[in-house]
Design a protein around this motif. Structure first.
Motif, PDB file in Angstrom:
ATOM      1  N   ASP A  55       0.809  -1.221   0.000  1.00  0.00           N
ATOM      2  CA  ASP A  55       0.000   0.000   0.000  1.00  0.00           C
ATOM      3  C   ASP A  55       0.837   1.263   0.000  1.00  0.00           C
ATOM      4  N   ASP A  56       2.054   1.217   0.552  1.00  0.00           N
ATOM      5  CA  ASP A  56       2.907   2.405   0.600  1.00  0.00           C
ATOM      6  C   ASP A  56       3.187   2.932  -0.807  1.00  0.00           C
ATOM      7  N   THR A  57       3.553   2.034  -1.708  1.00  0.00           N
ATOM      8  CA  THR A  57       3.856   2.438  -3.080  1.00  0.00           C
ATOM      9  C   THR A  57       2.592   2.838  -3.830  1.00  0.00           C
ATOM     10  N   ASP A  58       1.512   2.107  -3.626  1.00  0.00           N
ATOM     11  CA  ASP A  58       0.243   2.479  -4.263  1.00  0.00           C
ATOM     12  C   ASP A  58      -0.117   3.922  -3.926  1.00  0.00           C
ATOM     13  N   ASN A  59      -0.007   4.275  -2.662  1.00  0.00           N
ATOM     14  CA  ASN A  59      -0.363   5.626  -2.228  1.00  0.00           C
ATOM     15  C   ASN A  59       0.564   6.682  -2.820  1.00  0.00           C
ATOM     16  N   ALA A  60       1.852   6.380  -2.909  1.00  0.00           N
ATOM     17  CA  ALA A  60       2.794   7.319  -3.516  1.00  0.00           C
ATOM     18  C   ALA A  60       2.459   7.545  -4.989  1.00  0.00           C
ATOM     19  N   ILE A  61       2.050   6.487  -5.671  1.00  0.00           N
ATOM     20  CA  ILE A  61       1.658   6.604  -7.074  1.00  0.00           C
ATOM     21  C   ILE A  61       0.379   7.424  -7.206  1.00  0.00           C
ATOM     22  N   PHE A  62      -0.591   7.174  -6.347  1.00  0.00           N
ATOM     23  CA  PHE A  62      -1.848   7.932  -6.407  1.00  0.00           C
ATOM     24  C   PHE A  62      -1.590   9.427  -6.195  1.00  0.00           C
ATOM     25  N   VAL A  63      -0.715   9.753  -5.263  1.00  0.00           N
ATOM     26  CA  VAL A  63      -0.371  11.146  -5.012  1.00  0.00           C
ATOM     27  C   VAL A  63       0.289  11.770  -6.248  1.00  0.00           C
ATOM     28  N   THR A  64       1.224  11.040  -6.848  1.00  0.00           N
ATOM     29  CA  THR A  64       1.922  11.549  -8.029  1.00  0.00           C
ATOM     30  C   THR A  64       0.948  11.760  -9.187  1.00  0.00           C
ATOM     31  N   GLN A  65       0.088  10.796  -9.436  1.00  0.00           N
ATOM     32  CA  GLN A  65      -0.916  10.948 -10.491  1.00  0.00           C
ATOM     33  C   GLN A  65      -1.810  12.160 -10.230  1.00  0.00           C
ATOM     34  N   SER A  66      -2.236  12.316  -8.988  1.00  0.00           N
ATOM     35  CA  SER A  66      -3.141  13.415  -8.629  1.00  0.00           C
ATOM     36  C   SER A  66      -2.455  14.770  -8.753  1.00  0.00           C
ATOM     37  N   LEU A  67      -1.174  14.841  -8.407  1.00  0.00           N
ATOM     38  CA  LEU A  67      -0.431  16.092  -8.554  1.00  0.00           C
ATOM     39  C   LEU A  67      -0.302  16.481 -10.024  1.00  0.00           C
ATOM     40  N   ILE A  68      -0.035  15.509 -10.870  1.00  0.00           N
ATOM     41  CA  ILE A  68       0.093  15.793 -12.304  1.00  0.00           C
ATOM     42  C   ILE A  68      -1.237  16.277 -12.873  1.00  0.00           C
ATOM     43  N   LYS A  69      -2.320  15.593 -12.516  1.00  0.00           N
ATOM     44  CA  LYS A  69      -3.633  15.937 -13.070  1.00  0.00           C
ATOM     45  C   LYS A  69      -4.158  17.270 -12.540  1.00  0.00           C
ATOM     46  N   VAL A  74      -5.248  22.702  -5.330  1.00  0.00           N
ATOM     47  CA  VAL A  74      -5.329  21.827  -4.160  1.00  0.00           C
ATOM     48  C   VAL A  74      -6.663  21.099  -4.089  1.00  0.00           C
ATOM     49  N   SER A  75      -7.746  21.787  -4.399  1.00  0.00           N
ATOM     50  CA  SER A  75      -9.067  21.142  -4.326  1.00  0.00           C
ATOM     51  C   SER A  75      -9.177  20.016  -5.349  1.00  0.00           C
ATOM     52  N   LYS A  76      -8.639  20.228  -6.545  1.00  0.00           N
ATOM     53  CA  LYS A  76      -8.650  19.161  -7.559  1.00  0.00           C
ATOM     54  C   LYS A  76      -7.752  18.006  -7.135  1.00  0.00           C
ATOM     55  N   PHE A  77      -6.629  18.340  -6.520  1.00  0.00           N
ATOM     56  CA  PHE A  77      -5.728  17.302  -6.023  1.00  0.00           C
ATOM     57  C   PHE A  77      -6.431  16.439  -4.985  1.00  0.00           C
ATOM     58  N   LYS A  78      -7.093  17.075  -4.048  1.00  0.00           N
ATOM     59  CA  LYS A  78      -7.779  16.337  -2.988  1.00  0.00           C
ATOM     60  C   LYS A  78      -8.877  15.453  -3.558  1.00  0.00           C
ATOM     61  N   LYS A  79      -9.643  15.981  -4.508  1.00  0.00           N
ATOM     62  CA  LYS A  79     -10.726  15.213  -5.122  1.00  0.00           C
ATOM     63  C   LYS A  79     -10.175  14.016  -5.893  1.00  0.00           C
ATOM     64  N   SER A  80      -9.092  14.252  -6.647  1.00  0.00           N
ATOM     65  CA  SER A  80      -8.491  13.180  -7.434  1.00  0.00           C
ATOM     66  C   SER A  80      -7.933  12.083  -6.525  1.00  0.00           C
ATOM     67  N   LEU A  81      -7.242  12.479  -5.467  1.00  0.00           N
ATOM     68  CA  LEU A  81      -6.673  11.498  -4.550  1.00  0.00           C
ATOM     69  C   LEU A  81      -7.775  10.737  -3.822  1.00  0.00           C
ATOM     70  N   ALA A  82      -8.836  11.435  -3.446  1.00  0.00           N
ATOM     71  CA  ALA A  82      -9.946  10.786  -2.733  1.00  0.00           C
ATOM     72  C   ALA A  82     -10.581   9.699  -3.583  1.00  0.00           C
ATOM     73  N   TRP A  83     -10.789   9.966  -4.873  1.00  0.00           N
ATOM     74  CA  TRP A  83     -11.397   8.951  -5.737  1.00  0.00           C
ATOM     75  C   TRP A  83     -10.469   7.757  -5.939  1.00  0.00           C
ATOM     76  N   ARG A  84      -9.176   8.008  -6.010  1.00  0.00           N
ATOM     77  CA  ARG A  84      -8.237   6.902  -6.138  1.00  0.00           C
ATOM     78  C   ARG A  84      -8.257   6.021  -4.892  1.00  0.00           C
ATOM     79  N   LEU A  85      -8.359   6.637  -3.733  1.00  0.00           N
ATOM     80  CA  LEU A  85      -8.427   5.864  -2.502  1.00  0.00           C
ATOM     81  C   LEU A  85      -9.719   5.053  -2.431  1.00  0.00           C
ATOM     82  N   ARG A  86     -10.819   5.648  -2.867  1.00  0.00           N
ATOM     83  CA  ARG A  86     -12.098   4.919  -2.885  1.00  0.00           C
ATOM     84  C   ARG A  86     -11.988   3.664  -3.754  1.00  0.00           C
ATOM     85  N   LEU A  87     -11.510   3.856  -4.976  1.00  0.00           N
ATOM     86  CA  LEU A  87     -11.426   2.737  -5.918  1.00  0.00           C
ATOM     87  C   LEU A  87     -10.393   1.710  -5.473  1.00  0.00           C
ATOM     88  N   TRP A  88      -9.347   2.191  -4.862  1.00  0.00           N
ATOM     89  CA  TRP A  88      -8.305   1.299  -4.359  1.00  0.00           C
ATOM     90  C   TRP A  88      -8.869   0.334  -3.314  1.00  0.00           C
TER      91      TRP A  88
END
Length: 348
Positions: A55-69, A74-88
């Motif tokens: 899970d450590d690496t999965d989370n680092a990847i989700f953060v990186t993807q969300s930062l790029i998108k 910040v609000s878009k980052f939070k929304k993007s990361l939240a959806w990745r965590l939900r689906l994860w």
């Protein structure tokens, strides 16, 4: 040789993944048991001499993807990361922390404030990439670390620990710390992050450990014990920082020190590995360790491509959530289960 910003980002992402994979087989074991199990140089031992990430690496990847998108929003980052965590979560990840589990369930239930009061190390394992990518913008780092933390953890200590990791990663990526910084400079930076009494005691413990004749042993006694380093932020973060600082420039020695300490090895090694990787760059991570990563869809090739994508929009790297994580997690669970049976056998 100085590490460029792009190489620091690549080293941070790969370094976290390799540390995660190297530490995973020793997760939850005491230093004494690890010393009995280890033979020779540190190497992958999860599956046929190869390593897989957790899970450590999965989370680092989700953060990186969300930062790029999100491109700094910040609000878009939070929304993007939240959806990745939900689906994860619906892909049944193994080893997800209890606080993170409860917070993602709250996300699915529509809670605006999804975080739970906990100072687990989840936010800290996500924050190194925030620091590395936003290395030249302190206010953006602070805001993104806060957003990432509050999604799952609301205890201020969780934020302080995560911010500490992000701030170190930032100074490595922007080349402020091309060599090991003076200890007083590191301590001053850490001390200024929070006035919390426990955090100030942690910073004092970091300094005392680094100045001790046997610093790793002192740090292990201070932040761990006979059962190893726990998943509590105020234990995980300082030990990861000490391992990175003491062995600055040597990725192998950093991970070796973390593994020998026992406890929540994969998470501590992922955090320390991210900092060590940012210090030495991609090629400073042992080649056999990089090539020994055997995973998918979060493969070593994808990690390298995603890191390049950070600074080059033309690089083709998928940024969507991959549902291939579901069958992968089933296979991963079976491998971990088999490995668990092996750990029931001697030597004790």
């Amino acid at each position: 040789m100085p590490v460029s910003a792009s190489d620091a980002i690549a080293g941070c992402l790969m370094g976290g993944a390799v540390g995660d994979a190297m530490g995973l087989p020793f997760e939850g074991l005491s230093p004494r048991r690890i010393a009995r199990l280890r033979k020779g140089a540190l190497q992958y031992r999860l599956f046929c001499g190869h390593g897989m990430v957790s899970d450590d690496t999965d989370n680092a990847i989700f953060v990186t993807q969300s930062l790029i998108k999100s491109k700094g929003d910040v609000s878009k980052f939070k929304k993007s990361l939240a959806w990745r965590l939900r689906l994860w979560l619906i892909c049944l990840p193994a080893g997800v922390g209890f606080a993170t589990l409860r917070s993602i369930i709250k996300l699915w239930l529509g809670f605006k404030n999804s975080g739970v009061y906990s100072a687990g190390n989840g936010p800290s394992m996500r924050s190194a990439m925030i620091g590395a990518i936003l290395s030249n913008d302190a206010s953006a780092r602070h805001a993104h670390v806060m957003a990432s933390t509050l999604l799952t953890h609301t205890d201020p200590k969780a934020f302080t620990g995560a911010l500490a990791i992000a701030e170190i990663a930032a100074r490595l990526a922007n080349q402020e710390w091309q060599t090991r910084p003076p200890l007083n400079e590191l301590i001053s930076m850490l001390s200024n992050l929070s006035d919390d009494a426990e955090w100030q005691a942690v910073v004092k413990g970091i300094k005392e450990s680094c100045l001790a004749p046997d610093p790793v042993l002192i740090a292990q006694n201070h932040f761990g014990g006979k059962h190893g380093i726990s998943g509590y932020t105020m234990h995980t973060v300082p030990f990861a920082i000490i391992a990175w600082y003491l062995y600055f420039g040597s990725y192998y020695d950093t991970i070796d020190a973390v593994v020998n300490a026992g406890g929540d090895v994969d998470s501590v090694a992922a955090i320390a590995g991210a900092l060590a990787g940012a210090s030495v760059g991609l090629t400073g991570i042992p080649q056999e360790w990089r090539e020994g990563l055997m995973d998918w869809p979060h493969s070593r090739q994808y990690l390298q491509t995603l890191a390049r994508k950070v600074n080059d929009p033309e690089v083709k790297a998928w940024l969507h959530f991959s549902f291939w994580l579901f069958p992968r997690n089933i296979i991963f669970f079976l491998i971990v289960l088999l490995h668990g049976f092996r750990r029931l056998l001697p030597p004790y």
